[in-house]
Motif scaffolding. Structure first.
Motif, PDB file in Angstrom:
ATOM      1  N   GLN A  99       0.828  -1.204   0.000  1.00 21.11           N
ATOM      2  CA  GLN A  99       0.000   0.000   0.000  1.00 21.11           C
ATOM      3  C   GLN A  99       0.864   1.256   0.000  1.00 21.11           C
ATOM      4  OE1 GLN A  99      -3.305   0.049  -0.450  1.00 21.11           O
ATOM      5  NE2 GLN A  99      -3.226  -2.171  -0.610  1.00 21.11           N
ATOM      6  N   ALA A 100       1.942   1.242   0.791  1.00 23.55           N
ATOM      7  CA  ALA A 100       2.859   2.387   0.815  1.00 23.55           C
ATOM      8  C   ALA A 100       3.529   2.551  -0.549  1.00 23.55           C
ATOM      9  CB  ALA A 100       3.904   2.202   1.912  1.00 23.55           C
ATOM     10  N   LEU A 101       3.872   1.433  -1.164  1.00 19.35           N
ATOM     11  CA  LEU A 101       4.483   1.482  -2.493  1.00 19.35           C
ATOM     12  C   LEU A 101       3.507   2.068  -3.508  1.00 19.35           C
ATOM     13  CD1 LEU A 101       6.744   0.814  -4.504  1.00 19.35           C
ATOM     14  CD2 LEU A 101       5.750  -1.480  -4.695  1.00 19.35           C
ATOM     15  N   ALA A 102       2.251   1.639  -3.460  1.00 18.09           N
ATOM     16  CA  ALA A 102       1.243   2.157  -4.396  1.00 18.09           C
ATOM     17  C   ALA A 102       1.083   3.664  -4.243  1.00 18.09           C
ATOM     18  CB  ALA A 102      -0.090   1.447  -4.178  1.00 18.09           C
ATOM     19  N   LYS A 103       1.068   4.145  -3.006  1.00 17.66           N
ATOM     20  CA  LYS A 103       0.947   5.592  -2.769  1.00 17.66           C
ATOM     21  C   LYS A 103       2.164   6.328  -3.318  1.00 17.66           C
ATOM     22  CE  LYS A 103      -1.990   5.224   1.298  1.00 17.66           C
ATOM     23  NZ  LYS A 103      -2.048   5.309   2.757  1.00 17.66           N
ATOM     24  N   ARG A 104       3.335   5.755  -3.123  1.00 19.91           N
ATOM     25  CA  ARG A 104       4.567   6.397  -3.601  1.00 19.91           C
ATOM     26  C   ARG A 104       4.599   6.429  -5.125  1.00 19.91           C
ATOM     27  NH1 ARG A 104       7.313  10.387  -3.403  1.00 19.91           N
ATOM     28  NH2 ARG A 104       9.498  10.176  -3.870  1.00 19.91           N
ATOM     29  N   ILE A 105       4.185   5.340  -5.760  1.00 22.17           N
ATOM     30  CA  ILE A 105       4.148   5.303  -7.222  1.00 22.17           C
ATOM     31  C   ILE A 105       3.180   6.361  -7.740  1.00 22.17           C
ATOM     32  CG2 ILE A 105       3.405   3.934  -9.229  1.00 22.17           C
ATOM     33  CD1 ILE A 105       4.615   1.482  -7.787  1.00 22.17           C
ATOM     34  N   ALA A 106       2.017   6.471  -7.101  1.00 23.55           N
ATOM     35  CA  ALA A 106       1.033   7.475  -7.523  1.00 23.55           C
ATOM     36  C   ALA A 106       1.617   8.881  -7.394  1.00 23.55           C
ATOM     37  CB  ALA A 106      -0.242   7.343  -6.698  1.00 23.55           C
ATOM     38  N   ALA A 107       2.324   9.158  -6.299  1.00 25.65           N
ATOM     39  CA  ALA A 107       2.937  10.478  -6.106  1.00 25.65           C
ATOM     40  C   ALA A 107       4.015  10.742  -7.153  1.00 25.65           C
ATOM     41  CB  ALA A 107       3.521  10.586  -4.694  1.00 25.65           C
ATOM     42  N   LEU A 108       4.824   9.741  -7.436  1.00 28.40           N
ATOM     43  CA  LEU A 108       5.868   9.905  -8.445  1.00 28.40           C
ATOM     44  C   LEU A 108       5.269  10.113  -9.825  1.00 28.40           C
ATOM     45  CD1 LEU A 108       8.436   7.228  -7.233  1.00 28.40           C
ATOM     46  CD2 LEU A 108       8.730   9.718  -7.181  1.00 28.40           C
ATOM     47  N   ALA A 109       4.160   9.436 -10.113  1.00 25.97           N
ATOM     48  CA  ALA A 109       3.498   9.598 -11.412  1.00 25.97           C
ATOM     49  C   ALA A 109       2.981  11.013 -11.565  1.00 25.97           C
ATOM     50  CB  ALA A 109       2.371   8.589 -11.562  1.00 25.97           C
ATOM     51  N   VAL A 110       2.449  11.595 -10.495  1.00 20.46           N
ATOM     52  CA  VAL A 110       1.971  12.978 -10.533  1.00 20.46           C
ATOM     53  C   VAL A 110       3.152  13.915 -10.787  1.00 20.46           C
ATOM     54  CG1 VAL A 110       0.988  14.849  -9.150  1.00 20.46           C
ATOM     55  CG2 VAL A 110      -0.088  12.589  -9.146  1.00 20.46           C
TER      56      VAL A 110
END
Length: 126
Positions: A109-120
């Protein structure tokens, strides 16, 4: 993580991942010439076959183009896929990333949030 640290991850995989990160971060751009395998091996004090394996993997992934007699170059990114092919590749990449995260003890879940932030951030041109 520095190359060669005792992580249980083969050095060629560490090297491949470092090159992929550099490409993803824009430190290496399409068309850039890569250092020769021998230069990398000498600079990092690793076996030439280890570097060759990393370069071969990068070529197989489509990240590098090897031109006999000229060298290795960062490849142009492929055109975006659509439809079933896009869904299949996205699902495969997500599963690989999830498996790597679990193997490293990273919370998915933490990884998914980080990926989403990096994508933004990537969308903002950062």
């Amino acid at each position: 993580m520095r190359l060669g640290e005792k992580t249980g991850v083969p050095i060629y995989v560490q090297l491949r991942e470092q090159f992929l990160r550099a490409i993803g971060a824009g430190l290496l751009s399409p068309g850039d010439q890569m250092p020769t395998m021998r230069q990398v091996a000498v600079a990092l004090k690793v076996d030439l076959n280890t570097v060759r394996r990393a370069y071969d993997e990068l070529e197989r992934l489509g990240a590098l183009t090897l031109v006999r007699g000229r060298g290795s170059f960062v490849a142009e990114p492929p055109p975006a896929k659509a439809g079933y092919e896009h869904e299949r590749d996205t699902d495969n990449l997500a599963r690989q990333t999830l498996a790597a995260a679990l193997a490293l003890g990273v919370d998915p879940q933490a990884l998914a949030k980080r990926i989403a932030a990096l994508a933004v951030d990537k969308g903002d041109g950062k």
